[in-house]
Design an enzyme around this catalytic site. Structure first.
Site, PDB file in Angstrom:
ATOM      1  N   LYS A 173      33.807  66.762  49.862  1.00 12.00           N
ATOM      2  CA  LYS A 173      33.957  66.272  51.406  1.00 12.00           C
ATOM      3  C   LYS A 173      35.825  67.041  51.565  1.00 12.00           C
ATOM      4  O   LYS A 173      36.148  67.083  52.775  1.00 12.00           O
ATOM      5  CB  LYS A 173      33.945  64.803  52.030  1.00 12.00           C
ATOM      6  CG  LYS A 173      34.323  64.763  53.054  1.00 12.00           C
ATOM      7  CD  LYS A 173      34.350  63.220  53.967  1.00 12.00           C
ATOM      8  CE  LYS A 173      33.974  63.548  54.978  1.00 12.00           C
ATOM      9  NZ  LYS A 173      35.111  63.687  55.996  1.00 12.00           N
ATOM     10  N   ASP A 214      45.073  57.369  55.770  1.00  7.42           N
ATOM     11  CA  ASP A 214      43.762  57.707  54.822  1.00  7.42           C
ATOM     12  C   ASP A 214      44.955  57.327  53.640  1.00  7.42           C
ATOM     13  O   ASP A 214      44.133  57.311  52.365  1.00  7.42           O
ATOM     14  CB  ASP A 214      44.072  59.027  55.264  1.00  7.42           C
ATOM     15  CG  ASP A 214      43.299  60.109  56.027  1.00  7.42           C
ATOM     16  OD1 ASP A 214      42.502  59.051  56.682  1.00  7.42           O
ATOM     17  OD2 ASP A 214      43.040  60.521  56.610  1.00  7.42           O
ATOM     18  N   GLY A 216      33.116  63.984  60.495  1.00  4.63           N
ATOM     19  CA  GLY A 216      33.829  63.349  61.893  1.00  4.63           C
ATOM     20  C   GLY A 216      34.295  63.605  62.117  1.00  4.63           C
ATOM     21  O   GLY A 216      34.320  63.969  63.608  1.00  4.63           O
TER      22      GLY A 216
END
Length: 408
Positions: A388, A287, A69
């Protein structure tokens, strides 16, 4: 590959944290715009950063950045001022993540970007060329990455950029990070509340070393918060960090984890829990919501977390994912409007053979792994998803007593 996980009784060891993904991805853009020959030290090796590097070092014009993203937002802006015709796409989930706010803003500043499929979403065709710049307003309630993307290319707009943020500003600390890094590369920036002015002055190449990732640190705080006792040493973090997630230290203290610096190492030790209910606004640390939600449930501490609106458009809908997966462990979470996630202490029977879905979301896997302290043998789907942001996550947990068994 799926894995069954459980922990030994003693949690103690030294953890090597990865480099900050947020800083790495910004520095790559700034370095490229500065046309710098200087090496970036300690660059993140996560998937998002690899996607950025692939594009920045490529000689083709079609890019598939998968689930990355940050790369989608930053590269959309970057490619809009690089002469050429560029196609930018990603995974099926990426095609569901909105980008219209950024594309509309860039087009108003002189860019030419088209949607290839659904209006407002990737994939995009970008006709890179001259950017006029000027003054615009942009809603700041969806994603701070839109704002950072515009800011980083602003010195290369003919008129610079005068940016007015409207609505509730989410993740302002990430905007502050972008400002600090741009200034390090010589940008002239004025900030006044929700107004940002950036002069049309190109960057100057400078050497840079990326600090370790405070977001990644949260999973080890979480582990100690759930454990009966233990001690963990984290390496590579900066006490005076650019990262907003460094603010987590004070929240974990309430949940029974004490932090102390010994030189450049951060020591985490188990202590008494200070609270019976946790209320916190995560607008500056979105997050970390998964880590805190799992830790609170495992410790039987009800909570109310506000500022979680942006979690709906992450790698997955993290609000729905948390509610679904924590229900498997016996915890009934709920929402209040779009911005509050709650657990009022309501329990249900946990499933017998617990299998945690990760939804292509690295943070789901990493946040749920410490729950194996209370649910030994639980299965986590797709262990590779952690690449990731933290490729060595399972190896670092094994140093602390994690036992892994591959399962179908």
């Amino acid at each position: 590959m799926n894995i069954a996980v459980c922990f030994n009784d003693k949690i103690k060891g030294i953890v090597s944290l990865p480099a900050s993904k947020s800083i790495s991805n910004r520095i790559l853009i700034l370095n490229a715009l500065a046309d710098s020959p200087l090496e970036i030290e300690n660059l993140s090796d996560c998937d998002d950063t690899k996607s950025m590097l692939q594009v920045l070092q490529s000689d083709v014009n079609y890019f598939d950045i998968g689930h990355a993203g940050t790369a989608m937002r930053f590269l959309t802006a970057f490619l809009s001022r690089i002469v050429g015709i560029w196609d930018l796409t990603g995974s099926e989930r990426m095609k569901q993540r909105p980008i219209g706010v950024l594309v509309d803003a860039l087009n108003r500043l002189g860019a030419h970007i088209e949607y290839r499929e659904q209006v407002g979403f990737p994939p995009l065709r970008i006709y890179g060329s001259y950017l006029r710049g000027g003054e615009i307003s942009i809603p700041a309630s969806v994603s701070s990455q839109y704002i950072s993307a515009l800011m980083m290319i602003a010195p290369y707009m003919a008129e610079g950029l005068r940016l007015r943020l409207t609505g509730k500003v989410v993740s302002r600390k990430y905007i502050d990070m972008t400002v600090a890094l741009m200034r390090f590369f010589g940008a002239e920036i004025e900030t006044n509340g929700d107004f940002i002015k950036i002069a049309p002055l190109p960057y100057t190449p400078v050497p840079f070393r990326v600090e370790s990732d405070w977001s990644a640190a949260s999973y080890f705080y979480e582990l100690l918060a759930i454990a009966e006792g233990g001690e963990i040493t984290l390496t590579g973090l900066e006490k005076e960090s650019l990262q907003g997630d460094a603010g987590q230290v004070y929240v974990w203290e309430k949940l029974g984890v004490k932090s102390s610096w010994q030189g450049d190492k951060l020591m985490l030790r188990k202590k008494e829990v200070e609270i019976r209910f946790l209320e916190f606004n995560f607008v500056e640390m979105p997050d970390l919501v998964q880590s805190f939600a799992v830790a609170c449930c495992m410790n039987g501490i009800p909570f109310s977390f506000s500022g979680v609106e942006t979690l709906r458009i992450k790698e997955t809908d993290r609000i729905t994912a948390l509610i679904t997966e924590l229900r498997k462990l016996g915890y009934e979470l709920s929402t209040e409007g779009e911005g509050v996630l709650k657990w009022e202490g309501t329990l249900a029977l946990p499933e017998k053979n617990i299998c945690i879905e990760t939804y292509h979301d690295h943070r789901m896997a990493m946040a749920f792994a410490p729950a194996a302290l209370k649910h030994p043998g639980m299965v986590i789907v797709d262990k590779e998803v952690v690449s990731k942001s933290f490729a060595d996550y399972w190896k670092e947990l094994q140093k602390l007593g994690l036992e892994i068994e591959e399962v179908k």
